[in-house]
Design a protein around this motif. Structure first.
Motif, mmCIF file in Angstrom:
data_model
loop_
_atom_site.group_PDB
_atom_site.id
_atom_site.type_symbol
_atom_site.label_atom_id
_atom_site.label_comp_id
_atom_site.label_asym_id
_atom_site.label_seq_id
_atom_site.Cartn_x
_atom_site.Cartn_y
_atom_site.Cartn_z
ATOM 1 N N HIS A 1 -79.595 -33.422 48.776
ATOM 2 C CA HIS A 1 -78.172 -33.942 49.068
ATOM 3 C C HIS A 1 -77.298 -32.887 49.364
ATOM 4 C CE1 HIS A 1 -76.668 -32.888 45.111
ATOM 5 N NE2 HIS A 1 -77.907 -33.202 44.459
ATOM 6 N N SER A 2 -77.462 -31.745 48.768
ATOM 7 C CA SER A 2 -76.556 -30.361 48.994
ATOM 8 C C SER A 2 -76.855 -30.105 50.453
ATOM 9 C CB SER A 2 -76.912 -29.519 47.963
ATOM 10 O OG SER A 2 -77.962 -28.902 48.141
ATOM 11 N N THR A 3 -77.834 -30.197 50.908
ATOM 12 C CA THR A 3 -78.396 -29.886 52.267
ATOM 13 C C THR A 3 -77.289 -30.872 53.271
ATOM 14 O OG1 THR A 3 -80.479 -28.962 52.049
ATOM 15 C CG2 THR A 3 -79.815 -29.698 54.182
ATOM 16 N N VAL A 4 -77.565 -32.016 52.973
ATOM 17 C CA VAL A 4 -76.619 -32.956 53.910
ATOM 18 C C VAL A 4 -75.104 -32.764 53.690
ATOM 19 C CG1 VAL A 4 -76.221 -35.552 54.160
ATOM 20 C CG2 VAL A 4 -78.350 -34.656 53.502
ATOM 21 N N SER A 5 -74.748 -32.346 52.568
ATOM 22 C CA SER A 5 -73.448 -32.126 52.436
ATOM 23 C C SER A 5 -72.901 -31.011 53.292
ATOM 24 C CB SER A 5 -73.268 -32.081 50.808
ATOM 25 O OG SER A 5 -71.579 -31.785 50.489
ATOM 26 N N LYS A 6 -73.867 -30.120 53.102
ATOM 27 C CA LYS A 6 -73.608 -28.884 53.879
ATOM 28 C C LYS A 6 -73.415 -28.956 55.343
ATOM 29 C CE LYS A 6 -75.059 -25.595 50.293
ATOM 30 N NZ LYS A 6 -76.108 -24.650 49.795
ATOM 31 N N TRP A 7 -74.340 -29.861 55.747
ATOM 32 C CA TRP A 7 -74.461 -30.262 56.955
ATOM 33 C C TRP A 7 -73.050 -31.065 57.455
ATOM 34 C CZ3 TRP A 7 -79.675 -32.626 57.224
ATOM 35 C CH2 TRP A 7 -80.829 -31.692 57.672
ATOM 36 N N ALA A 8 -72.758 -31.852 56.714
ATOM 37 C CA ALA A 8 -71.557 -32.584 57.025
ATOM 38 C C ALA A 8 -70.341 -31.889 56.882
ATOM 39 C CB ALA A 8 -71.514 -33.734 56.027
ATOM 40 N N ASN A 9 -70.167 -30.901 56.041
ATOM 41 C CA ASN A 9 -68.871 -29.837 55.916
ATOM 42 C C ASN A 9 -69.328 -28.742 56.827
ATOM 43 O OD1 ASN A 9 -67.409 -31.349 54.063
ATOM 44 N ND2 ASN A 9 -69.023 -31.053 52.537
ATOM 45 N N THR A 10 -70.105 -28.840 57.772
ATOM 46 C CA THR A 10 -70.348 -27.519 58.750
ATOM 47 C C THR A 10 -70.605 -26.189 57.883
ATOM 48 O OG1 THR A 10 -67.759 -27.066 59.306
ATOM 49 C CG2 THR A 10 -68.989 -28.766 60.474
ATOM 50 N N ASP A 11 -71.100 -26.440 56.560
ATOM 51 C CA ASP A 11 -71.279 -25.112 56.003
ATOM 52 C C ASP A 11 -72.844 -24.620 56.170
ATOM 53 O OD1 ASP A 11 -68.985 -24.959 54.914
ATOM 54 O OD2 ASP A 11 -69.407 -26.234 53.268
ATOM 55 N N ARG A 12 -73.684 -25.197 57.025
ATOM 56 C CA ARG A 12 -74.941 -25.216 57.184
ATOM 57 C C ARG A 12 -75.262 -25.212 58.663
ATOM 58 N NH1 ARG A 12 -79.498 -25.617 53.441
ATOM 59 N NH2 ARG A 12 -81.370 -25.418 54.644
ATOM 60 N N ASN A 13 -76.049 -24.394 59.021
ATOM 61 C CA ASN A 13 -76.311 -24.566 60.679
ATOM 62 C C ASN A 13 -77.176 -25.819 60.917
ATOM 63 O OD1 ASN A 13 -75.152 -22.149 61.475
ATOM 64 N ND2 ASN A 13 -76.949 -20.799 61.104
ATOM 65 N N ILE A 14 -76.918 -26.439 62.059
ATOM 66 C CA ILE A 14 -77.813 -27.419 62.620
ATOM 67 C C ILE A 14 -79.277 -27.055 62.757
ATOM 68 C CG2 ILE A 14 -78.327 -28.876 64.591
ATOM 69 C CD1 ILE A 14 -75.649 -29.327 63.048
ATOM 70 N N SER A 15 -80.069 -27.789 62.095
ATOM 71 C CA SER A 15 -81.423 -27.625 62.084
ATOM 72 C C SER A 15 -82.431 -28.427 62.918
ATOM 73 C CB SER A 15 -81.975 -27.627 60.575
ATOM 74 O OG SER A 15 -82.289 -28.891 60.272
ATOM 75 N N ASP A 16 -83.415 -28.123 63.365
ATOM 76 C CA ASP A 16 -84.325 -28.802 63.942
ATOM 77 C C ASP A 16 -84.571 -30.307 63.253
ATOM 78 O OD1 ASP A 16 -84.498 -27.225 66.123
ATOM 79 O OD2 ASP A 16 -86.494 -26.449 65.236
ATOM 80 N N ARG A 17 -84.592 -30.193 61.822
ATOM 81 C CA ARG A 17 -84.910 -31.287 61.134
ATOM 82 C C ARG A 17 -83.671 -32.558 61.367
ATOM 83 N NH1 ARG A 17 -86.969 -35.603 59.055
ATOM 84 N NH2 ARG A 17 -86.891 -35.994 56.930
ATOM 85 N N LEU A 18 -82.711 -31.852 61.119
ATOM 86 C CA LEU A 18 -81.382 -32.678 61.469
ATOM 87 C C LEU A 18 -81.352 -33.254 62.798
ATOM 88 C CD1 LEU A 18 -78.572 -34.010 60.667
ATOM 89 C CD2 LEU A 18 -77.463 -32.024 61.352
ATOM 90 N N LEU A 19 -81.560 -32.630 63.766
ATOM 91 C CA LEU A 19 -81.684 -33.225 65.010
ATOM 92 C C LEU A 19 -82.649 -34.082 65.362
ATOM 93 C CD1 LEU A 19 -81.449 -29.748 67.425
ATOM 94 C CD2 LEU A 19 -79.745 -31.602 66.759
ATOM 95 N N ASP A 20 -83.685 -33.785 64.552
ATOM 96 C CA ASP A 20 -84.880 -34.981 64.652
ATOM 97 C C ASP A 20 -84.363 -36.384 64.007
ATOM 98 O OD1 ASP A 20 -87.588 -35.810 65.197
ATOM 99 O OD2 ASP A 20 -87.905 -35.778 63.236
ATOM 100 N N ILE A 21 -83.799 -36.125 62.831
ATOM 101 C CA ILE A 21 -83.035 -37.221 62.204
ATOM 102 C C ILE A 21 -82.179 -38.119 63.122
ATOM 103 C CG2 ILE A 21 -81.562 -37.856 60.323
ATOM 104 C CD1 ILE A 21 -83.056 -35.854 58.687
ATOM 105 N N LEU A 22 -81.324 -37.366 64.029
ATOM 106 C CA LEU A 22 -80.427 -37.952 64.863
ATOM 107 C C LEU A 22 -81.036 -38.390 66.151
ATOM 108 C CD1 LEU A 22 -77.360 -35.641 63.919
ATOM 109 C CD2 LEU A 22 -78.009 -38.039 63.106
#
Length: 79
Positions: free
Chosen positions: A38-59
């Motif tokens: 959940h902290s990874t998702v939170s960091k993505w949502a708050n732009t505190d973490r770079n976009i990853s291939d995993r996130l792109l795949d999910i979307l």
């Protein structure tokens, strides 16, 4: 709104992520559904973490590299 050639802006990626989080029922539900901490998702949502291939795949997105010709110098303008 997608552009004519299906390019997606960073702003659109974050909008898609936030819509998916909302649809899932929140950060924790989205994280659990996608087997991500959940902290990874939170960091993505708050732009505190770079976009990853995993996130792109999910979307349902993919990263592509494009090479194109530069505009002639006279058309590039000066800044």
């Amino acid at each position: 709104m997608m552009t004519k050639n299906d390019d997606v802006t960073l702003k659109q990626i974050f909008a898609m992520l936030n819509a998916a989080i909302l649809k899932a029922g929140g950060v924790n539900a989205f994280a659990q559904k996608n087997r991500i901490h959940h902290s990874t998702v939170s960091k993505w949502a708050n732009t505190d973490r770079n976009i990853s291939d995993r996130l792109l795949d999910i979307l349902g997105l993919e990263k592509v590299t494009v090479v194109r010709r530069k505009k002639p110098l006279r058309e590039r303008g000066t800044s």
